[in-house]
Write a protein that holds these residues in place. Sequence first.
Motif, PDB file in Angstrom:
ATOM      1  N   ASP A 109     -15.293  16.743  -7.502  1.00  0.00           N
ATOM      2  CA  ASP A 109     -15.623  15.933  -6.332  1.00  0.00           C
ATOM      3  C   ASP A 109     -14.630  14.801  -6.161  1.00  0.00           C
ATOM      4  O   ASP A 109     -14.241  14.463  -5.039  1.00  0.00           O
ATOM      5  CB  ASP A 109     -17.043  15.358  -6.458  1.00  0.00           C
ATOM      6  N   VAL A 110     -14.256  14.221  -7.249  1.00  0.00           N
ATOM      7  CA  VAL A 110     -13.260  13.147  -7.158  1.00  0.00           C
ATOM      8  C   VAL A 110     -11.950  13.697  -6.615  1.00  0.00           C
ATOM      9  O   VAL A 110     -11.295  13.091  -5.762  1.00  0.00           O
ATOM     10  CB  VAL A 110     -13.039  12.510  -8.540  1.00  0.00           C
ATOM     11  N   CYS A 112     -11.584  16.098  -4.634  1.00  0.00           N
ATOM     12  CA  CYS A 112     -11.698  16.462  -3.222  1.00  0.00           C
ATOM     13  C   CYS A 112     -11.431  15.271  -2.320  1.00  0.00           C
ATOM     14  O   CYS A 112     -11.136  15.442  -1.146  1.00  0.00           O
ATOM     15  CB  CYS A 112     -13.113  16.984  -2.928  1.00  0.00           C
ATOM     16  N   ASN A 113     -11.568  14.106  -2.866  1.00  0.00           N
ATOM     17  CA  ASN A 113     -11.370  12.926  -2.051  1.00  0.00           C
ATOM     18  C   ASN A 113      -9.889  12.797  -1.707  1.00  0.00           C
ATOM     19  O   ASN A 113      -9.059  12.686  -2.594  1.00  0.00           O
ATOM     20  CB  ASN A 113     -11.832  11.710  -2.846  1.00  0.00           C
ATOM     21  N   PRO A 114      -9.554  12.830  -0.426  1.00  0.00           N
ATOM     22  CA  PRO A 114      -8.125  12.799  -0.094  1.00  0.00           C
ATOM     23  C   PRO A 114      -7.451  11.495  -0.465  1.00  0.00           C
ATOM     24  O   PRO A 114      -6.234  11.438  -0.555  1.00  0.00           O
ATOM     25  CB  PRO A 114      -8.105  12.998   1.421  1.00  0.00           C
ATOM     26  N   PHE A 115      -8.238  10.468  -0.673  1.00  0.00           N
ATOM     27  CA  PHE A 115      -7.628   9.203  -1.034  1.00  0.00           C
ATOM     28  C   PHE A 115      -7.328   9.113  -2.516  1.00  0.00           C
ATOM     29  O   PHE A 115      -6.784   8.126  -2.979  1.00  0.00           O
ATOM     30  CB  PHE A 115      -8.545   8.040  -0.640  1.00  0.00           C
ATOM     31  N   ASN A 117      -5.206  10.247  -5.520  1.00  0.00           N
ATOM     32  CA  ASN A 117      -3.980  10.953  -5.853  1.00  0.00           C
ATOM     33  C   ASN A 117      -4.098  11.487  -7.258  1.00  0.00           C
ATOM     34  O   ASN A 117      -4.363  10.722  -8.175  1.00  0.00           O
ATOM     35  CB  ASN A 117      -2.780   9.999  -5.791  1.00  0.00           C
ATOM     36  N   SER A 124     -13.761   6.181  -8.995  1.00  0.00           N
ATOM     37  CA  SER A 124     -14.842   6.553  -8.104  1.00  0.00           C
ATOM     38  C   SER A 124     -16.164   6.033  -8.636  1.00  0.00           C
ATOM     39  O   SER A 124     -16.503   6.200  -9.806  1.00  0.00           O
ATOM     40  CB  SER A 124     -14.884   8.075  -8.003  1.00  0.00           C
ATOM     41  N   ARG A 125     -16.895   5.408  -7.740  1.00  0.00           N
ATOM     42  CA  ARG A 125     -18.183   4.866  -8.156  1.00  0.00           C
ATOM     43  C   ARG A 125     -19.156   5.981  -8.479  1.00  0.00           C
ATOM     44  O   ARG A 125     -19.987   5.856  -9.377  1.00  0.00           O
ATOM     45  CB  ARG A 125     -18.758   4.005  -7.024  1.00  0.00           C
ATOM     46  N   VAL A 126     -19.053   7.044  -7.719  1.00  0.00           N
ATOM     47  CA  VAL A 126     -19.972   8.153  -7.963  1.00  0.00           C
ATOM     48  C   VAL A 126     -19.740   8.718  -9.360  1.00  0.00           C
ATOM     49  O   VAL A 126     -20.684   9.007 -10.107  1.00  0.00           O
ATOM     50  CB  VAL A 126     -19.754   9.237  -6.892  1.00  0.00           C
TER      51      VAL A 126
END
Lengths: 139, 648
Positions: A109-110, A112-115, A117, A124-126
């Motif tokens: 999931d991390v 997948c985040n486009p921000f 790199n 990531s807080r999640v």
Amino acid sequence: MAVCIAVIAKENYPLYIRSTPMENELKFHYMVHTSLDVVDEKISAMGKALVDQRELYLGLLYPTEDYKVYGYVTNSKVKFVMVVDSSNTALRDNEIRSMFRKLHNSYTDVMCNPFYNPGDRIQSRVFDNMVTSMMIQVC
Amino acid sequence: MEAAAGGGCGSGPSLLLSDGEQQCYSELFARCVGAASGGQGPGPAEAARVASGTASAAAGPVADLFRASQLPAETLHQITELCGAKRVGYFGPTQFYVALKLIAAAQSGLPVRIESIKCELPLPRFMMSKNDGEMRFGNPAELHGSKVQIPYLTTEKNSFKRMDDEEKQQETQSPTMSPLASPPSSPPHYQRVPLSHGYSKLRSSMEQMHPVPYEGRQPLVQPEGTSFGVSGAKPLRHQASLIRSFSVERELQDNNSNYPDEPWRITEEQREYYINQFRSLQPDPSSFISGSVAKNFFTKSKLSIPELSYIWELSDADCDGALTLPEFCAAFHLIVARKNGYPLPEGLPPTLQPEYLQAAFPKPKWECALFDSYSESMLTNQQACDLNGMEKTSVKDMADFPAPTQDVTGDDKQALKSTLTEALPKDVPEDPATPKDSNSLKARPRSRSYSSTSIEEAMKRGEDPPTPPPRPQKTHSRASSLDLNKVFQPSVPATKSGLLPPPPALPPRPCPSQPEQVSEAELPPQLNRAPSQAAESSPAKKDVSYSQPPSKPIRRKFRPENQSTESQEPSTAVGGPASGATVKPHPTVQKQSSKQKKAIQTAIRKNKEANAVLARLNSELQQQLKEVHQERIALENQLEQLRPVTVL
């Protein structure tokens, strides 16, 4: 359940490392660092077979008198290392596997985040929350 | 209400208010607080909130009030900071009163300092005609006429001067505000001002769809409006729209303060704006935006990357690395909220969940709404920007066209409208003005897929002035005798085919090259470093050289790597251009128009230059060949000497 959880990148630098602040964190960092050798050994040992068939969960890497260290490698050579208290005997292999699976899912999931790199520290807080949930179960 | 507010006022230690001031301020404060909840919440709740003493005026009416004071924005900012509202985060009674005092000080011409409020000051004045809302503010007891409320402490002279000044300020303010309200259409979509741009655009084009949320703010105003006898209702409305466009963040607060989770509710207008932005990135609203596209888009908001990353985490519910329309709206809304100073929530608020967003604003509904607005905009405002903003997804591509081709296809549009009126899809039967997209709908009702756009594009192309036929490249389309077209097409695997076409044109030339080629193949291995590849690539390069003489630098670079191949090249290349040159003039002279003649002449010139370069290359390489030959001979001699001599 875990005392320390670390995510190591392919180049063997930590993307994320967190331990319960009970003791000196440096010790856990050292343990994770030394466990990388064991991980590499296991990967190369299995490397003779097809890489695809290699299982991601590496199992117990090495036990010390206080702690047990478990490892998990993804297909992109990102390693998850988990240090568990030895006194916690109720912890079974399946549970460790499920924890690694959760870690892996959160890690994807991390990614997948486009921000994000690839190669950056994971902020990531999640992801943090998920790791906290895994670590807090002990305390 | 008054007592509570008065009690609240008394808690401010540094503030000394005269009786009149106290009354006025408490009134204003009560109104500000009341405005936030008035008209929506029940009466007792409101009173209870005020009576609790911890009442805080919502920033919206407070901001409007401040602006009605006719002070410049910087002064207002200073005042806000000084009074402590920024620090505390809200306008409590103390802050509010301090702010009012500072406003009064500023209006009297004193510098905006805490010390200013210590002295005796007139009441702050608020320009009533600025806004319907502000008419409620100020000292009702002191109301004079319809324009300006004149506090009783000021002298008549000041008041009249103020009136003039305020009138002038009003005019000057509106032009200063309008640039803010209509920012450049450049990429920074994200400042709250561009958001207002979206709002003002929407407003200008959707006059009928009067913003519903504004109703929430104005119900109190309407009944009181008449009592104040506003003369300039129209300019008020206009300025109100300007003010609202300027204070869009307050709008967010106000409109959403009706609901429990205040800032996380998306209003209709915001939703429209987000949808338009979505369309600018992705024409199909049922599809999604990829991560990289969204990343570029959101990065323009100038929020920090960790914050954007967190917003993404919150909004991308299914964690697939792409944003569907509800996810996009949620993300956009979070960004807007963050830009306006709201802290990001820990989890996605319920009003921003994708399911909620989809349910609250179901797609067909807003499609219809947008279609209505689109048709209306077509009727009222045929500017390209409206089309860009309002078009449905199926005409997203056409949005790019209308700008340049608007005038050209105006007539066509009318014709289309008339012919396609019957073919309207069933769900929008009432729209007489069928824009171009209805044509696609005729082909495929309600389809928003890419295939429909191709139909429109084909139509568009039919409507447009026919694009000029593709310029004849240096493919020598006329030189059919020399079928050089075959030369250019297969560029990479041009080993044999590349060699073949030129030879038929000039049989003698390639023949010497063939034996030369063969001899070179026998060269010592050091020269045939990459023979086959080089052989393949050299004809390719040569072909390229025909069509694009400027590609010479590429070949020059190639030269140091492979000497042997280059030696092949010049020989065949020299043959090629010569053949081309000889063949070309005949058809040229006979058939070409002057334009093509010129083109061919430039091509000839370039080929001649290429010729010259190749000839030079040739000579250099011949030289090198000689040297290499000599080396070879020397080496062979050495070899002979080193061989064990059989001595008898």
